[in-house]
Design a protein around this motif. Structure first.
Motif, mmCIF file in Angstrom:
data_model
loop_
_atom_site.group_PDB
_atom_site.id
_atom_site.type_symbol
_atom_site.label_atom_id
_atom_site.label_comp_id
_atom_site.label_asym_id
_atom_site.label_seq_id
_atom_site.Cartn_x
_atom_site.Cartn_y
_atom_site.Cartn_z
ATOM 1 N N SER A 166 82.712 76.518 94.740
ATOM 2 C CA SER A 166 82.334 77.258 95.940
ATOM 3 C C SER A 166 83.222 76.885 97.121
ATOM 4 O O SER A 166 83.690 77.753 97.866
ATOM 5 C CB SER A 166 80.864 76.987 96.275
ATOM 6 N N GLN A 167 83.492 75.606 97.289
ATOM 7 C CA GLN A 167 84.327 75.164 98.409
ATOM 8 C C GLN A 167 85.768 75.654 98.258
ATOM 9 O O GLN A 167 86.417 76.007 99.244
ATOM 10 C CB GLN A 167 84.313 73.640 98.500
ATOM 11 N N GLN A 213 85.538 79.656 98.723
ATOM 12 C CA GLN A 213 84.796 80.206 99.851
ATOM 13 C C GLN A 213 85.753 80.659 100.946
ATOM 14 O O GLN A 213 86.562 79.889 101.453
ATOM 15 C CB GLN A 213 83.832 79.156 100.416
#
Length: 391
Positions: free
Chosen positions: A193-194, A197
């Motif tokens: 996700s990081q 994102q």
């Protein structure tokens, strides 16, 4: 059944045994299969191995499944924009050793890899390319071993409980083709996700854009599923399935194939692979191959810099980037900001043209800022800096 490792052989021997030209379409029974397992965990090395096989191997009578894992990395498609797809400024700090950014030779969307993924590349001759066949092999393998029922979506992704466990991408050429996908087994979803994102930063482009989907790890369905065991599970399913049709030939057919090969992707085994790897790691390939794009942002001018506060127009910065380099910078300067002394921006902004977007340009901008005196000049150049730092 234990995974069988045949004697490791160098590429010359592999080519001598397997690589021959056949100009007639072989019968299904005459096509043999191998499972190649890469001993590298480096994304650039594995992409180079994939490309080397695609360029040099003859798959007419011999289909190959390459299985491989990578240390943490983001892999974008050939026609994608890395600044739009990945959180580039944060990649180096997401894990202890950072997250690499790579561009592959095939199309499709962006994926995150770590050692909780199993990557699979199915090589065939162009006229035998069939990714539905490949996905069925994976689907059958998971059901046979674990009773997990995967589905194949209309976009030809593997799904579980309406969540993706694998995407799909391919490279179709002459005479060879490959289809590859990554199976989410126990990937670090927080790191994923990081790394991926992104917020909308005002980029306009014709580059292929990834479609966000809900994802799930296979271990969430069955904790017994491990990447290490899937080498065997998927490999044997591939070997026991007929070459051109989804028909199970059992272990009798599997034992007629060429089996498993542990391969070491080095120049000693695959002459020229290091040159391919070096090219894949260059800035010109990873960033310079980005399709042309335009990025625009607007900024509210502070009241203390306005001559006439009755004209509250925003300052707008528009950059045109092509080949990974800044080709043009356009400014819309509101009337309330224009005044005598507002002189530095033209030289500073034009000095960015021709520089890489954005590390080189930011360094140049920082150097230019040192000569500025006017607060208005500094405001404009700071807005330009923010445009580059936002991606």
């Amino acid at each position: 059944m234990a995974l069988v490792h045949r004697n490791v052989v160098r590429v010359s021997a592999l080519l001598a045994r397997y690589n021959f030209r056949a100009y007639s379409t072989p019968a299904e029974k005459d096509i043999k299969k191998s499972v190649f397992i890469s001993q590298s965990k480096d994304i650039f090395t594995n992409l180079a191995l994939e490309d080397w096989l695609y360029r040099n191997f003859d798959f007419t009578n011999h289909h190959v499944l390459m299985l491989w894992q990578n240390d943490p990395c983001v892999v974008i498609g050939r026609h994608q924009n890395p600044w739009l797809e990945a959180n580039i400024s944060e990649l180096t700090s997401i894990t202890e050793n950072g997250v690499q950014l790579a561009r592959r030779n095939s199309g499709g969307g962006t994926v995150f890899h770590d050692q909780g993924n199993l990557n699979m590349t199915f090589f065939t001759a162009r006229n035998h390319y069939n990714r539905k066949y490949n996905l069925e092999v994976i689907k059958r393998a998971l059901f046979r071993e674990y009773g997990v029922k995967l589905e194949i979506s209309s976009r030809e992704d593997l799904t579980l409980r309406n969540c993706k466990v694998s995407g799909t991408a391919a490279k179709l050429g002459r005479p060879s083709a490959y289809h590859h996908c990554t199976l989410l087994v126990s990937a670090n979803k927080l790191n994923l996700s990081q790394a991926l994102q992104k917020v909308d930063v005002g980029i306009e482009t014709n580059a292929t854009k990834s479609i966000k989907s809900k994802i799930i790890n296979l271990c969430e369905e069955d904790p017994k599923i491990k990447v290490s065991s899937l080498y065997k599970v998927v490999g044997w399913e591939y070997l026991r399935t007929r070459a051109l049709s989804i028909k199970d030939g059992g272990m009798e057919l599997a034992n007629q194939q060429k089996g498993f090969q542990m391969v070491n992707p080095t120049d000693l085994w695959f002459p020229g692979i290091e040159e391919i790897r070096t090219n894949l790691q260059t800035w010109n390939w990873r960033f310079g191959k980005t399709p042309k794009f335009t990025i625009s942002r607007s900024f509210t001018v502070p009241d203390n810099l306005l001559i006439n506060t009755d004209v509250p127009d925003d300052l707008k910065v528009t950059m045109i980037v092509e080949g990974g380099k800044i080709m043009d910078v356009n400014l819309f300067v509101p009337p309330g900001l224009v005044a005598s002394g507002f002189t530095g921006n033209v030289n500073v902004i034009t000095s960015l043209v021709g520089h890489r977007f954005s590390e080189e340009a930011l360094d140049n901008l920082e150097w230019s800022l040192g000569a500025l005196i006017s607060d208005k000049d500094k405001f404009v150049t700071d807005c330009v800096r923010q445009v580059m730092q936002s991606v």
